[in-house]
Design a protein around this motif. Structure first.
Motif, PDB file in Angstrom:
ATOM      1  N   GLY A 155       0.808  -1.220   0.000  1.00  9.22           N
ATOM      2  CA  GLY A 155       0.000   0.000   0.000  1.00  9.22           C
ATOM      3  C   GLY A 155       0.836   1.263   0.000  1.00  9.22           C
ATOM      4  O   GLY A 155       0.340   2.346  -0.343  1.00  9.22           O
ATOM      5  N   ASP A 156       2.124   1.146   0.388  1.00 11.96           N
ATOM      6  CA  ASP A 156       3.007   2.303   0.352  1.00 11.96           C
ATOM      7  C   ASP A 156       3.409   2.608  -1.089  1.00 11.96           C
ATOM      8  O   ASP A 156       3.427   1.716  -1.946  1.00 11.96           O
ATOM      9  CB  ASP A 156       4.257   2.063   1.196  1.00 11.96           C
ATOM     10  CG  ASP A 156       3.943   1.995   2.678  1.00 11.96           C
ATOM     11  OD1 ASP A 156       2.858   2.460   3.067  1.00 11.96           O
ATOM     12  OD2 ASP A 156       4.788   1.480   3.435  1.00 11.96           O
ATOM     13  N   LYS A 157       3.766   3.864  -1.340  1.00 12.24           N
ATOM     14  CA  LYS A 157       4.108   4.300  -2.697  1.00 12.24           C
ATOM     15  C   LYS A 157       5.448   5.018  -2.695  1.00 12.24           C
ATOM     16  O   LYS A 157       5.816   5.667  -1.725  1.00 12.24           O
ATOM     17  CB  LYS A 157       3.022   5.243  -3.219  1.00 12.24           C
ATOM     18  CG  LYS A 157       1.642   4.596  -3.357  1.00 12.24           C
ATOM     19  CD  LYS A 157       0.553   5.642  -3.495  1.00 12.24           C
ATOM     20  CE  LYS A 157       0.258   6.317  -2.174  1.00 12.24           C
ATOM     21  NZ  LYS A 157      -0.920   7.216  -2.229  1.00 12.24           N
ATOM     22  N   ILE A 158       6.165   4.888  -3.818  1.00 14.17           N
ATOM     23  CA  ILE A 158       7.436   5.591  -3.991  1.00 14.17           C
ATOM     24  C   ILE A 158       7.258   6.640  -5.087  1.00 14.17           C
ATOM     25  O   ILE A 158       6.694   6.364  -6.147  1.00 14.17           O
ATOM     26  CB  ILE A 158       8.579   4.604  -4.329  1.00 14.17           C
ATOM     27  CG1 ILE A 158       9.950   5.259  -4.110  1.00 14.17           C
ATOM     28  CG2 ILE A 158       8.434   4.025  -5.708  1.00 14.17           C
ATOM     29  CD1 ILE A 158      10.419   5.226  -2.701  1.00 14.17           C
ATOM     30  N   VAL A 159       7.702   7.862  -4.812  1.00 20.15           N
ATOM     31  CA  VAL A 159       7.511   8.982  -5.738  1.00 20.15           C
ATOM     32  C   VAL A 159       8.809   9.780  -5.820  1.00 20.15           C
ATOM     33  O   VAL A 159       9.510   9.957  -4.820  1.00 20.15           O
ATOM     34  CB  VAL A 159       6.367   9.910  -5.258  1.00 20.15           C
ATOM     35  CG1 VAL A 159       6.217  11.105  -6.180  1.00 20.15           C
ATOM     36  CG2 VAL A 159       5.063   9.151  -5.166  1.00 20.15           C
ATOM     37  N   VAL A 160       9.122  10.284  -7.024  1.00 22.00           N
ATOM     38  CA  VAL A 160      10.277  11.162  -7.217  1.00 22.00           C
ATOM     39  C   VAL A 160       9.774  12.548  -7.599  1.00 22.00           C
ATOM     40  O   VAL A 160       8.916  12.693  -8.471  1.00 22.00           O
ATOM     41  CB  VAL A 160      11.213  10.620  -8.313  1.00 22.00           C
ATOM     42  CG1 VAL A 160      12.254  11.666  -8.688  1.00 22.00           C
ATOM     43  CG2 VAL A 160      11.924   9.368  -7.850  1.00 22.00           C
ATOM     44  N   LYS A 161      10.335  13.551  -6.930  1.00 23.14           N
ATOM     45  CA  LYS A 161      10.004  14.940  -7.259  1.00 23.14           C
ATOM     46  C   LYS A 161      11.250  15.632  -7.801  1.00 23.14           C
ATOM     47  O   LYS A 161      12.278  15.677  -7.140  1.00 23.14           O
ATOM     48  CB  LYS A 161       9.483  15.661  -6.012  1.00 23.14           C
ATOM     49  CG  LYS A 161       8.165  15.102  -5.489  1.00 23.14           C
ATOM     50  CD  LYS A 161       7.581  15.953  -4.381  1.00 23.14           C
ATOM     51  CE  LYS A 161       8.309  15.767  -3.084  1.00 23.14           C
ATOM     52  NZ  LYS A 161       7.644  16.466  -1.945  1.00 23.14           N
ATOM     53  N   ILE A 162      11.144  16.145  -9.041  1.00 25.59           N
ATOM     54  CA  ILE A 162      12.255  16.848  -9.690  1.00 25.59           C
ATOM     55  C   ILE A 162      11.707  18.104 -10.360  1.00 25.59           C
ATOM     56  O   ILE A 162      10.804  18.021 -11.196  1.00 25.59           O
ATOM     57  CB  ILE A 162      12.970  15.984 -10.750  1.00 25.59           C
ATOM     58  CG1 ILE A 162      13.374  14.623 -10.182  1.00 25.59           C
ATOM     59  CG2 ILE A 162      14.191  16.712 -11.298  1.00 25.59           C
ATOM     60  CD1 ILE A 162      13.999  13.700 -11.211  1.00 25.59           C
ATOM     61  N   SER A 163      12.251  19.248  -9.968  1.00 30.12           N
ATOM     62  CA  SER A 163      11.877  20.528 -10.591  1.00 30.12           C
ATOM     63  C   SER A 163      10.363  20.729 -10.648  1.00 30.12           C
ATOM     64  O   SER A 163       9.808  21.114 -11.685  1.00 30.12           O
ATOM     65  CB  SER A 163      12.480  20.615 -12.000  1.00 30.12           C
ATOM     66  OG  SER A 163      13.892  20.506 -11.947  1.00 30.12           O
ATOM     67  N   GLY A 164       9.686  20.417  -9.581  1.00 32.09           N
ATOM     68  CA  GLY A 164       8.251  20.654  -9.495  1.00 32.09           C
ATOM     69  C   GLY A 164       7.389  19.577 -10.106  1.00 32.09           C
ATOM     70  O   GLY A 164       6.156  19.657 -10.033  1.00 32.09           O
ATOM     71  N   LYS A 165       7.986  18.553 -10.706  1.00 29.87           N
ATOM     72  CA  LYS A 165       7.209  17.472 -11.312  1.00 29.87           C
ATOM     73  C   LYS A 165       7.376  16.183 -10.504  1.00 29.87           C
ATOM     74  O   LYS A 165       8.389  15.982  -9.826  1.00 29.87           O
ATOM     75  CB  LYS A 165       7.646  17.248 -12.754  1.00 29.87           C
ATOM     76  CG  LYS A 165       7.317  18.422 -13.670  1.00 29.87           C
ATOM     77  CD  LYS A 165       7.654  18.102 -15.121  1.00 29.87           C
ATOM     78  CE  LYS A 165       7.270  19.253 -16.040  1.00 29.87           C
ATOM     79  NZ  LYS A 165       7.587  18.944 -17.459  1.00 29.87           N
ATOM     80  N   TYR A 181       7.102  11.839 -10.402  1.00 25.92           N
ATOM     81  CA  TYR A 181       7.187  10.604 -11.168  1.00 25.92           C
ATOM     82  C   TYR A 181       6.983   9.438 -10.204  1.00 25.92           C
ATOM     83  O   TYR A 181       7.678   9.338  -9.191  1.00 25.92           O
ATOM     84  CB  TYR A 181       8.543  10.501 -11.870  1.00 25.92           C
ATOM     85  CG  TYR A 181       8.882  11.718 -12.706  1.00 25.92           C
ATOM     86  CD1 TYR A 181       8.451  11.811 -14.020  1.00 25.92           C
ATOM     87  CD2 TYR A 181       9.620  12.770 -12.154  1.00 25.92           C
ATOM     88  CE1 TYR A 181       8.756  12.937 -14.783  1.00 25.92           C
ATOM     89  CE2 TYR A 181       9.926  13.885 -12.907  1.00 25.92           C
ATOM     90  CZ  TYR A 181       9.489  13.970 -14.220  1.00 25.92           C
ATOM     91  OH  TYR A 181       9.771  15.091 -14.960  1.00 25.92           O
ATOM     92  N   LYS A 182       6.037   8.562 -10.525  1.00 26.50           N
ATOM     93  CA  LYS A 182       5.693   7.448  -9.645  1.00 26.50           C
ATOM     94  C   LYS A 182       6.457   6.185 -10.030  1.00 26.50           C
ATOM     95  O   LYS A 182       6.725   5.942 -11.200  1.00 26.50           O
ATOM     96  CB  LYS A 182       4.190   7.164  -9.700  1.00 26.50           C
ATOM     97  CG  LYS A 182       3.336   8.306  -9.191  1.00 26.50           C
ATOM     98  CD  LYS A 182       1.856   7.958  -9.271  1.00 26.50           C
ATOM     99  CE  LYS A 182       1.004   9.118  -8.781  1.00 26.50           C
ATOM    100  NZ  LYS A 182      -0.455   8.796  -8.847  1.00 26.50           N
TER     101      LYS A 182
END
Length: 361
Positions: A243-253, A255-256
């Motif tokens: 149920g946990d999720k990994i997300v990347v944040k780069i320059s305001g965007k 990515y899952k």
């Protein structure tokens, strides 16, 4: 009226102890394991002389026990004296009930023993206790609750009822004969308020403990350096659950990515990024709350090339130097990077990288 030594009285009041007796399939015989076991217990306090409780027999033999000659004796042994309690059927439960009133009040710390004897076999179960202070709060301790907790384990007085209010939900369990309890709960939002409470059923003394659901311990590890050529960010995360999720944040965007396998690996695809762009890898729970993060930036490359400018060198994974020596009116520079095992020397001439060397410390 108080209990006479070795005599039965007819007084039934509050209970302080509850015992369970195990009977085998043959009437009048002891259990296969040849012992009696305690089911629940409550404590005698210094401001009460009431003694009572229940003990249980198997359903098939209740009528024989109640109506026949065989049955059970219950004694309270305190300060060297033995007092016999009255025993009768409990109208509300499938067990036997004993009760009585001791001849006096006893000091805190006074030891007493509850004895239950099977008249037919002579088998005796006994367990000792000490008189407690009437103002003492019931013991209450439990494991730390975090957002991934599904079982809360704790201890309190044996047989006591424990209540947990977790946000808007309520849970109620009874502790076992050792005072241990377990409450099953779902995953919960971080910072949700909770309150544990337990009440001693004899004295009415209450103990409460409050708190907030904590974050769980997580660690995100990214396998390799992130450069302008990176198209997939790979790594592992400890402490993640389904149920946990990994997300990347780069320059305001954003990515899952996906978490998979026993080692909790993850892969996140990203497009080409600019040098210096800040990167944050975040683990989020099912409630979309951040539990942990890894921060870095996009580098030009992991390594050194001849002809690099000073700006390009600073954009590599080496970054800025620890020390700079300038010679020849600024035309010649020596950049020094100190490491645990060696030292890197990088040389620039007229702003261009011309050579480097590594010397072991």
């Amino acid at each position: 009226m108080t209990l006479k030594k070795k005599r039965i009285i007819q007084l039934g009041l509050l209970f302080i102890c509850s015992l369970s007796i195990v009977i085998s399939s043959n009437y009048g015989k002891a259990a296969d394991d040849n012992r009696l076991s305690i089911e629940r217990e409550y404590i005698l306090y210094d401001d009460s002389n009431i003694i009572s409780g229940t003990f249980e027999v198997e359903e098939d033999y209740e009528d024989d026990v109640y109506n026949g000659e065989s049955g059970y004796y219950v004694f309270v042994v305190i300060n060297g004296d033995s007092y016999q309690c009255d025993v009768k059927d409990d109208d509300y439960q499938d067990n036997l009930y004993f009760y009585g009133e001791l001849p006096e009040y006893y000091k805190v710390g006074t030891e007493y023993t509850i004895q239950v004897q099977d008249i037919a076999t002579g088998e005796v179960f006994s367990k000792s206790y000490t008189v407690k202070h009437s103002k003492d709060k019931p013991e209450l301790s439990f494991d730390k609750i975090n957002c991934h907790t599904t079982k809360v384990k704790g201890t309190t007085e044996p047989g006591a009822v424990v209540q947990l209010k977790l946000g808007s939900k309520k849970y109620k369990v009874r502790a076992d004969e050792e005072g241990a309890f377990t409450i099953k709960i779902p995953y919960t939002k971080i910072n949700t308020y909770y309150k544990f409470s337990v009440v001693n059923e004899l004295s009415g003394n209450k103990n409460e403990k409050k708190g907030k659901v904590a974050n769980t311990a997580v660690k995100i590890n990214v396998k390799s350096w992130l450069t302008v050529k990176t198209r997939k960010i790979k790594g592992t995360v400890s402490g993640a659950v389904k149920g946990d999720k990994i997300v990347v944040k780069i320059s305001g965007k954003k990515y899952k990515g996906k978490i998979y396998g026993k080692n909790k690996k993850f892969v996140i695809s990203i497009p080409k990024q600019k040098v210096g762009a800040k990167v944050t890898v975040v683990l989020r729970n099912k409630f979309n709350q951040d539990m942990g993060k890894y921060q870095d930036k996009i580098y030009l490359k992991n390594g050194i090339d001849k002809g690099m400018t000073r700006k390009q060198m600073r954009s590599t994974t080496w970054g800025a130097p620890d020390k700079v020596n300038v010679y020849d009116s600024g035309n010649y520079e020596q950049w020094i990077y100190y490491n645990d095992d060696d030292t890197l020397y990088v040389y620039f001439y007229y702003g261009k990288l011309i050579s480097w060397e590594r010397i072991s410390n």
